[in-house]
Design an enzyme around this catalytic site. Structure first.
Site, PDB file in Angstrom:
ATOM      1  N   ARG A 105       1.369  -0.924  -0.152  1.00 19.31           N
ATOM      2  CA  ARG A 105      -0.104   0.222  -0.058  1.00 19.31           C
ATOM      3  C   ARG A 105       1.048   1.319   0.142  1.00 19.31           C
ATOM      4  NH1 ARG A 105      -3.875  -0.383   4.909  1.00 19.31           N
ATOM      5  NH2 ARG A 105      -4.591  -2.398   3.560  1.00 19.31           N
ATOM      6  N   HIS A 149       1.277  -1.880   5.699  1.00 19.35           N
ATOM      7  CA  HIS A 149       1.034  -2.414   4.192  1.00 19.35           C
ATOM      8  C   HIS A 149       2.511  -2.053   3.601  1.00 19.35           C
ATOM      9  CE1 HIS A 149      -2.092  -5.056   3.917  1.00 19.35           C
ATOM     10  NE2 HIS A 149      -2.682  -4.454   5.232  1.00 19.35           N
ATOM     11  N   ASP A 156      -3.942  -8.638   3.076  1.00 18.06           N
ATOM     12  CA  ASP A 156      -5.112  -8.475   3.492  1.00 18.06           C
ATOM     13  C   ASP A 156      -5.987  -9.421   2.384  1.00 18.06           C
ATOM     14  OD1 ASP A 156      -5.169  -6.931   5.348  1.00 18.06           O
ATOM     15  OD2 ASP A 156      -5.585  -4.875   4.479  1.00 18.06           O
ATOM     16  N   GLU A 218      -7.676  -8.309  12.904  1.00 15.19           N
ATOM     17  CA  GLU A 218      -8.711  -8.633  11.679  1.00 15.19           C
ATOM     18  C   GLU A 218      -7.659  -9.994  11.260  1.00 15.19           C
ATOM     19  OE1 GLU A 218      -8.143  -3.659  10.091  1.00 15.19           O
ATOM     20  OE2 GLU A 218      -6.822  -5.522   9.505  1.00 15.19           O
ATOM     21  N   HIS A 221      -5.852 -10.092   7.484  1.00 12.08           N
ATOM     22  CA  HIS A 221      -4.669  -9.654   7.195  1.00 12.08           C
ATOM     23  C   HIS A 221      -3.217 -10.118   8.396  1.00 12.08           C
ATOM     24  CE1 HIS A 221      -1.851  -5.184   8.515  1.00 12.08           C
ATOM     25  NE2 HIS A 221      -1.267  -6.404   9.042  1.00 12.08           N
TER      26      HIS A 221
END
Length: 239
Positions: A105, A149, A156, A218, A221
């Protein structure tokens, strides 16, 4: 303006890293291309891997394409991509597959998230993504922590079950959708069914065998360990 926003992200990541990388601050890589950052498209290794890259479109908690996502692609640092490829190949032998929602990301995307989180007037995605949580609380463990990320080692994803010939793949029921900011998304949340919890553990076991660790808040993740560049974030666009 973008440099100022990236600075915000760096400080956010330094705060998150304090627990695990307190001896060395996070720095922003000068790399301008994926090749310079050693980031590779996972499809160069698994051409038919299932993907639904959420931040390249509008089906996400921001409700719009996110800065830095110019194409729906999954980039990871090469050692991480190679490890994820091994997980995928192992699962295919069991008539299972991975489905990817996000990978590397860009730092500018995280800045976009932070900017959105501070805009308390924008509540468009609250019913789908944080129905029981006040938006002002999203930076307390949800949005800030996924900034890892940007180091190129986190993904993910979910898992699908397929027919014996590899077709007709259907996602396992995990109890919540992706980026659902709620305690029910915690990997070991008590508020899901026994089957949903078993499915989460099936994913976790497969990823752990490949060298990935789960972020317990999460279920989707996972971060490869040890990270190839644990103190470096990147801002190369996904394109």
């Amino acid at each position: 303006m973008r440099n100022a926003l990236v600075t915000i992200v760096v400080f956010t990541l330094i705060g998150w890293n304090a627990c695990s990388h307190a001896d060395q601050p996070t720095t922003l890589s000068p790399a301008k291309t994926a090749a310079a950052a050693n980031l590779v498209d996972i499809r160069s290794l698994v051409p038919d891997i299932a993907e639904d890259i959420k931040y390249a479109g509008s089906d996400n908690f921001v409700g719009a394409p996110v800065d830095g996502y110019r194409a729906p692609k999954c980039f990871l640092l090469r050692p991480v991509a190679e490890a994820l490829t091994r997980v995928e190949h192992d699962l295919r032998a069991q008539h299972m597959r991975l489905k990817l929602w996000d990978c590397y990301r860009p730092a500018r995307a995280v800045a976009n998230f932070v900017r959105w989180a501070h805009d308390l007037g924008d509540q468009r995605t609250k019913p789908q993504h944080y129905p029981a949580l006040d938006k002002s609380k999203l930076l307390d463990g949800y949005i800030a922590t996924v900034s890892g990320h940007s180091r190129g080692s986190t993904t993910d994803l979910t898992m699908e079950r397929c027919a014996a010939d590899g077709t007709g793949c259907e996602p396992l029921d995990m109890g919540t959708h992706f980026d659902f900011f709620d305690v029910r998304a915690h990997t070991d949340a008590p508020g899901v069914t026994a089957q949903q919890h078993a499915n989460r553990l099936l994913l976790r076991d497969a990823m752990e065998r490949g060298g990935f660790r789960n972020y317990k808040m999460e279920w989707w993740h996972y971060t490869f360990t040890p990270e190839p560049t644990p103190h470096t974030i990147y801002d190369v666009p996904v394109q």
